[in-house]
Design an enzyme around this catalytic site. Structure first.
Site, PDB file in Angstrom:
ATOM      1  N   LYS A  52       0.832  -1.209   0.000  1.00 52.71           N
ATOM      2  CA  LYS A  52       0.000   0.000   0.000  1.00 52.71           C
ATOM      3  C   LYS A  52       0.863   1.253   0.000  1.00 52.71           C
ATOM      4  O   LYS A  52       0.484   2.286  -0.570  1.00 52.71           O
ATOM      5  CB  LYS A  52      -0.952   0.001   1.205  1.00 52.71           C
ATOM      6  CG  LYS A  52      -1.854  -1.214   1.278  1.00 52.71           C
ATOM      7  CD  LYS A  52      -2.545  -1.516  -0.038  1.00 52.71           C
ATOM      8  CE  LYS A  52      -3.022  -2.938  -0.122  1.00 52.71           C
ATOM      9  NZ  LYS A  52      -2.000  -3.946  -0.338  1.00 52.71           N
ATOM     10  N   HIS A 461     -23.552  14.794   2.361  1.00 54.52           N
ATOM     11  CA  HIS A 461     -23.325  15.361   1.032  1.00 54.52           C
ATOM     12  C   HIS A 461     -22.333  16.526   1.150  1.00 54.52           C
ATOM     13  O   HIS A 461     -22.441  17.327   2.070  1.00 54.52           O
ATOM     14  CB  HIS A 461     -24.643  15.870   0.452  1.00 54.52           C
ATOM     15  CG  HIS A 461     -24.472  16.610  -0.842  1.00 54.52           C
ATOM     16  ND1 HIS A 461     -24.290  15.960  -2.037  1.00 54.52           N
ATOM     17  CD2 HIS A 461     -24.442  17.947  -1.111  1.00 54.52           C
ATOM     18  CE1 HIS A 461     -24.173  16.857  -2.998  1.00 54.52           C
ATOM     19  NE2 HIS A 461     -24.252  18.072  -2.461  1.00 54.52           N
TER      20      HIS A 461
END
Length: 482
Positions: A52, A461
């Site tokens: 990673k 959102h």
């Protein structure tokens, strides 16, 4: 015998082993862990973590070389220094390796250095390690115990797995690599053949492509990343090919010819045709096999099957007092599976109320290529094979405001529900950060959440997570932003 007698001895200090040791100590067991090479096992030192770190460097490089699309200007093309990229990756592993040593000390877990062998139920002998520490920055921890005989009522085998080799195409460390060599290249190869498109193969293919190498992936199955949902796989393949990867499916490397500093792979397709591909290096990523050799399992009569130890849902083998967890106990060979399996095993030994076998259908899988792929539960094909009547929802990254703002509008989220019950039985994703998003669906499945509950959950959102809800809505004909 006070210094050699324990309640629990764990053989192997990978994610499964060291987490199990910590939980055992928390439950009041006198605990020891045996390690032959380096604390943290393959995952921390040669797998999950350092890959990673490499892929993060590749991601930064990709972004830098597309800076213009973000309204930014760089003078010239960004390039990678392979030695520094590798050094950063090894430094990340070294830091976490030291962290495991700290956790052993903190939890009063004895570390026994060497190679363990079961001599009889409740007893192991530890001999000198034949695999000394390979990282100079990770010396043998001070104060650990060494060779000798140790006893414990419960012995847990957590010895992990190693790369599988195909006859005639055995890795040699120079021209034919496993993930060990692929993680520490001396020089950056200009061309590569990657044999196998599982998580290991496709992650290295993605990394080396970002580094500028010409990469060919050879996969014997009909689709890249064979365990994934076919629709997600097809989407990922299209994006990988856009990045310049060459992918050959239903093909196999029949043989390899070695040159002075190159390999020629003879790739045979399903119609019998052979294509010769010459590259600087070949990465063998055709799976892994359990480390069951040399443990004394045969003499004790511990049952094995296809290179793995046979266990029940609580890690118990057919021999009382002997247990196994993680990769050595069979698929899925994932670090997070090993950790949870170890906790189940030791809690069952301790008699903790409410312990139950792992539900393997709820174990998420993640592939950290570009684009990322993540999934949990049944694929659409598997659900249909089981005779399920299903609803399928889909939502594209191209319709999500956050994805567009990030410049990451290529992706797909797919959800699969049982039409009769509303149960979420599968979730599959491809695109930016899906390896972080998938856990939302894992939690939902573990709680047996229905579509109605998901549709009434408020997602913030603007976020990528909104696409998860939209995919659910789409499965029921109620999608709002598409």
């Amino acid at each position: 015998m006070s210094g050699t007698s324990y309640d629990v001895i764990i053989i192997g200090s990978g994610p499964g082993g060291y987490v199990t040791a910590i939980r055992a100590a928390q439950l009041g067991f006198k605990t020891a862990i045996v390690e032959r090479e380096h604390l943290g096992g393959i995952c921390l030192n040669w797998g999950c973590i350092p890959t990673k770190a490499l892929l993060r460097s590749a991601e930064i490089l990709d972004h830098a070389n597309h800076a213009k699309s973000y309204g930014l200007k760089l003078d010239g093309k960004m390039t990678a220094d392979v030695k520094d990229v590798v050094a950063r990756s090894r430094g990340v592993s070294a830091r976490l390796n030291g962290g495991v040593a700290f956790l052993m000390k903190k939890n009063k877990i004895d570390v026994i250095w060497g190679e363990a062998k079961l001599t009889k139920p409740g007893e192991i002998s530890v001999g000198k390690s034949t695999k000394p520490v390979v990282e100079p920055q990770n010396p043998v921890p001070k104060g650990v115990k060494g060779e000798g005989t140790y006893t414990a009522k419960h012995i847990i085998v957590a010895t992990g797995a190693r790369p599988r080799a195909l006859p005639g195409i055995e890795p040699d460390g120079k021209l034919i690599w496993t993930y060990f060599e692929a993680m520490k290249p001396d020089v950056m190869p200009k061309s590569l053949v990657v044999m196998g498109s599982g998580a290991i193969g496709i992650e290295f293919a993605s990394f080396y492509r970002s580094m500028g190498a010409e990469v060919t992936v050879v996969e014997v199955m009909p689709q890249v990343m064979p365990v994934e949902d076919a629709e997600i796989s097809a989407f990922a393949r299209k994006q990988l090919e856009k990045r310049g990867l060459k992918i050959l499916t239903e093909a196999k490397v029949a043989k390899v010819e070695k040159g002075a500093n190159s390999v020629t792979a003879h790739v045979e397709t399903k119609d019998g045709k052979v294509e010769k591909i010459t590259a600087d290096r070949l990465i063998s990523a055709v799976g892994v096999q359990g480390n069951i050799e040399g443990l004394g399992l045969e003499a004790l009569g511990v049952k094995t099957d296809r290179g793995c130890i046979v266990i029940d849902g609580y890690g118990r083998t057919n021999v009382p007092g002997v247990y196994a967890i993680g990769d050595v106990a069979g698929p899925p060979m994932l670090a997070h599976k090993a950790e949870h399996e170890g906790v189940i095993c030791i809690e069952k030994i301790a008699g903790v109320p409410g312990v139950h076998p792992m539900e393997k259908g709820r174990i998420p899988g993640c592939t950290y290529c570009n684009p990322q792929v993540a999934s949990v539960g049944l694929t659409e094909a598997k659900a249909k094979e089981q005779g399920r009547d299903i609803r399928v929802g889909r939502y594209s990254f191209a319709a999500n405001g956050k994805a567009i703002a990030l410049g990451e509008d290529q992706g797909l989220i797919k959800t699969i529900f049982d039409k009769k019950t509303g149960e979420l039985i599968g979730a599959h994703m491809v695109g930016a950060e899906v390896t972080e998003l998938i856990q939302g669906f894992v939690v939902a499945m573990n709680l047996e959440t229905t579509e109605e509950e998901l549709m009434h959950t408020i997602f913030p959102h603007p976020t990528l997570s909104e696409m998860m809800k939209e995919s659910v809505l789409d499965a029921y004909g109620r999608v709002l932003n598409a």
